[in-house]
Design an enzyme around this catalytic site. Sequence first.
Site, mmCIF file in Angstrom:
data_model
loop_
_atom_site.group_PDB
_atom_site.id
_atom_site.type_symbol
_atom_site.label_atom_id
_atom_site.label_comp_id
_atom_site.label_asym_id
_atom_site.label_seq_id
_atom_site.Cartn_x
_atom_site.Cartn_y
_atom_site.Cartn_z
ATOM 1 N N LYS B 57 -15.535 -10.503 -27.177
ATOM 2 C CA LYS B 57 -14.444 -10.561 -28.148
ATOM 3 C C LYS B 57 -14.834 -11.214 -29.470
ATOM 4 O O LYS B 57 -14.102 -11.117 -30.448
ATOM 5 C CB LYS B 57 -13.255 -11.292 -27.534
ATOM 6 C CG LYS B 57 -12.592 -10.522 -26.411
ATOM 7 C CD LYS B 57 -12.001 -9.222 -26.917
ATOM 8 C CE LYS B 57 -11.102 -8.613 -25.858
ATOM 9 N NZ LYS B 57 -10.371 -7.459 -26.361
ATOM 10 N N SER B 275 -13.913 -8.157 -15.020
ATOM 11 C CA SER B 275 -13.974 -6.857 -15.700
ATOM 12 C C SER B 275 -15.394 -6.287 -15.660
ATOM 13 O O SER B 275 -15.576 -5.065 -15.689
ATOM 14 C CB SER B 275 -13.476 -6.965 -17.137
ATOM 15 O OG SER B 275 -14.218 -7.928 -17.842
#
Lengths: 94, 315
Positions: B57, B275
Site C-alpha cells: 500500500k 491475502s
Amino acid sequence: MAVKVRIPTPLQKLAGDKSEVEAEGATVKDVMNNLETLYPGMQERLYSEEGELRRFINIYINEEDIRFLESDATPVKDGDVISIIPAIAGGVER
Amino acid sequence: MHYIMEAPPQVTRFDKSVLRKIGHTPLIKLESITRHLAKDVEIYAKAEWHNVGGSVKARPALRMIQEGIREGKLGRGKILLDSTSGNTGVAYAIIGRILGFKVQLVIPANVCKERKGIMASAYNAELILSDPLESSDGAIKLAQEIYRKNPDKFFMPDQYNNPYNWMAHRDTTAKEIWEQTGGRITHFVAGIGTSGTLMGTTRGLKSFNPNILSYAVEPAEALHGLEGLKHMETSIVPGIYDPSVFDEKISIPTEDGYNMVMRIEKEEGIIVGQSSGAALCGALQVAEKIEKGIIITVFPDSCAECNIAHGDFSI
C-alpha cells in the site's frame, strides 16, 4: 433465555436483511442452533464441517470474546447481546 | 528460495527520506511449494512487505498523496482522511509524519491491535473506529460521512475511487516485474481489495505484452477472513474496479488461504499475511493447468506482528 444477536453485513441477507435478530437458548451453542432454525444457512458459514467455530469468526457476549469464556458452552442470560464479528488480520480486539 | 534481479532505484521528489524505500521490491522464486509443477512452470512472488510501512500500500498511498499535493488538494493545514483496514492507513501515517500533515483514519473496530498500534502510537495518526459488523464497507461509509460534513478541512484520497491508486502500480509494479523477469512473465495473479494492484499492474504488463494473462483472486465467501480482499458481489464495488481488465477470476475459500500461509511459512520460510496465502492458492491453480510459463503473484504484506501475536490466526 431470549437474547439479541447482531449479524455482520455479509450474513444479513440470510436474516431477512436485519442487522439484529432475537434468538433463544441457554448457551451460545443453543443460540446458534436456534439461529440456524430461524435463518437456515447461518450455521455452515460460522462453523466448519467438524462443528468448530471458523477461525476467522469471533463471537462476543456483550463485550467478551467467548474464546476467553467457555466457548460455545458459555451460558447466556436474558437480555445478553451476542455479536458475530469476522476477524480482520487475526484481530481479537473490538 | 532465492532473489533475482533487483529493480533499478527510482528517484522521487521525496528522495531524502525513508520514502525512498517504496517500490523496487524483490521477486522471490518459490522453490518448494511448486515442486509438483511441470518443469517449465515457475512461480515468483513480489515481496511487497519490503516497502516502508511493510506493505504494497505504500505505492498507491505515496502516489495519491503526491498527486494531491500537485493538484493543491493537500495544502497547508489540511488533514488527510480515508478509510482503511490497515495497510493503507500505516502508509498514510508514515508519509504524513514525514511530510508534516495530520492523518485521520477510519478503520473497522475489529482490525487487530498491532495495526492500530502502528498507526496510532508509532506514527501519530488519529483513529476513528467504525462498526465491526460492517467491516471495511462500514469504514468507507463513515469516512464519506465525516468528509461530507467538513469538505474544506480534509483531503480524502479515497483509495477505492482514486485512479492514481492503480496508476501507481501501472507505473512501478508492472515495470519492475517486466524488468525483473526480463520480459518472460506469462501470467499475473493478484488478490482484489481496492483492486488497484490488479488493475494497474495488469494494464502495465499488457502494454508491454498483450498476451500476458491476468487473474483476479477473491474470497469465495461473502463472510470471509481474508483481510485486505473483497468479495465484489456482496461489497461496495470500488470505482476503479473494471472486470474487463483481467482475464479470469479465481475464488479462494478463507481456510485454503490460511492453510497456504502456514505452508509458505513451513516450506518457503517466509511469514506472509492472509491475502498472500490466497494469492498463491490462485497462482497454483493457474500453474497446475499449464506446461510452461512464468507466473508472478503479489504477496502484499507479511503481517508478522499479527502472526506472532496470534499464532495460527487464532488466540
